[in-house]
Design an enzyme around this catalytic site. Structure first.
Site, short mmCIF file in Angstrom:
data_model
loop_
_atom_site.label_atom_id
_atom_site.label_comp_id
_atom_site.label_asym_id
_atom_site.label_seq_id
_atom_site.Cartn_x
_atom_site.Cartn_y
_atom_site.Cartn_z
CG ASN A 56 -1.73 1.24 1.39
OD1 ASN A 56 -1.81 2.05 0.46
ND2 ASN A 56 -2.34 1.41 2.56
CE LYS A 58 -0.02 3.19 4.86
NZ LYS A 58 0.13 3.26 6.31
CG HIS A 111 -5.74 1.85 5.27
ND1 HIS A 111 -5.26 2.77 6.17
CD2 HIS A 111 -4.73 0.97 5.06
CE1 HIS A 111 -4.00 2.45 6.48
NE2 HIS A 111 -3.66 1.37 5.82
CD GLU A 118 -2.69 5.43 6.87
OE1 GLU A 118 -2.71 5.49 5.63
OE2 GLU A 118 -1.75 4.92 7.52
CD GLU A 178 -3.10 -2.44 7.35
OE1 GLU A 178 -1.98 -2.64 6.88
OE2 GLU A 178 -3.77 -1.42 7.10
N GLY A 194 2.93 2.26 10.75
CA GLY A 194 3.88 3.36 10.58
C GLY A 194 4.64 3.71 11.85
CB SER A 243 5.71 -1.91 11.79
OG SER A 243 5.29 -0.60 12.14
P1 13P Z 1 3.33 0.37 7.57
O1 13P Z 1 3.81 -0.93 6.95
O2 13P Z 1 4.04 1.57 7.05
O3 13P Z 1 3.27 0.28 9.06
O4 13P Z 1 1.81 0.56 7.06
C1 13P Z 1 0.90 -0.46 7.21
C2 13P Z 1 -0.33 -0.12 6.46
O5 13P Z 1 -1.11 0.73 6.86
C3 13P Z 1 -0.58 -0.81 5.18
O6 13P Z 1 -1.88 -0.59 4.74
#
Ligand code: 13P
Length: 258
Positions: A13, A15, A99, A101, A171, A177, A216
């Site tokens: 992803n 983002k 997601h 976010e 997740e 992150g 992560s």
């Molecule tokens: P990270 O791997 O940067 O922690 O992000 C995970 C994520 O949100 C994937 O959709």
């Protein structure tokens, strides 16, 4: 069905990173680094503006391209939104949905997901439904309650025979992150629980549905997470921005297939 029939699945992803030009460059590098015939399903989730370039760059390969979001209606007065038929026309294979976010910053709700997940399936797109608890919810012992609510509500309008066509990504928000990856045991517990929730609707779907871990994931920690019995793959954020990093994670998954 045995768990052996669940093909490992790695998704990157991006983002809100990478322009169309950067996506083309990435696609070339990624294809050059992927082990051939590795038995792993791989998907990239670029921003809308880079979908076409990514598809073009990956053309002829087996790597799938997923969007990061989709509106539930086919068309309408929804400024700034993109629908399933628009994605299908581009040749996109699926879409992330829910997601954290999007839930946190853009008011994505379980109610909207109840329409989005079946709408994606009906349009021929693979929905990758994201669920997960906050740190406060985990500390308060609320993880299972949160996951039950998210999974049951989002899958409510998915017919039983299509349940296994949904991919679920667990997740935990505190792991996204942050560099604080869940322990393999924590991830296995939550994902085993999610599989059992699908099993409440259909035992067959529970055996077949793929549930990924995200938060992560890096080349250095992927193998121990992917080795867990209920974990079928990984949804990778930051580490997927580098084609080398993503290829390393695919290799870790491929090593477990053999
Ligand atoms: P990270 O791997 O940067 O922690 O992000 C995970 C994520 O949100 C994937 O959709």
């Amino acid at each position: 069905m045995t768990p052996d029939q669940r093909r490992p699945y790695i998704a990157g992803n991006w983002k809100m990173f990478k322009t169309a030009g950067q996506a083309r460059e990435y696609a070339q590098k990624l294809l050059a680094r992927l082990p051939m015939g590795n038995g792993v399903e791989l998907a990239i989730c670029p921003p809308f503006t880079a979908l076409a370039a990514t598809l073009e760059g990956l053309g002829g390969s087996e790597v799938k391209v997923l969007a990061q979001n989709m509106h539930q209606d086919a068309e309408g007065a929804y400024t700034g939104e993109v629908s399933a038929p628009m994605l299908v026309e581009l040749g996109v294979h699926g879409t992330l949905l829910g997601h954290s976010e999007r839930r946190q910053y853009f008011n994505e709700t379980d109610r909207a997901l109840q329409d989005k997940v079946p709408a994606a399936l009906e349009a021929g797109l693979e929905p990758m439904l994201c669920v997960g608890e906050t740190e406060e919810e985990r500390e308060a012992g609320e993880t299972q309650r949160k996951l039950r609510h998210q999974v049951q509500e989002a899958l409510e309008r998915v017919p039983e025979e299509r349940l296994a066509d949904v991919v679920i990504a667990y997740e935990p928000i505190w792991a996204i992150g942050t560099g604080h990856v869940a322990t393999p045991e924590m991830a296995q517990d939550a994902i085993g629980f999610i599989r059992a929730l699908v099993g409440d609707r259909s035992k067959d779907a529970a055996d077949r549905v793929r549930v990924l871990y995200g938060g992560s994931v890096k080349p250095g920690n992927a193998a121990e997470i992917l080795a867990q019995p209920d974990i079928d793959g990984a949804l990778v954020g930051g580490a997927s921005l580098d084609p080398d990093g993503l290829a390393e994670i695919v290799k870790a998954a491929a090593a477990l297939v053999k």
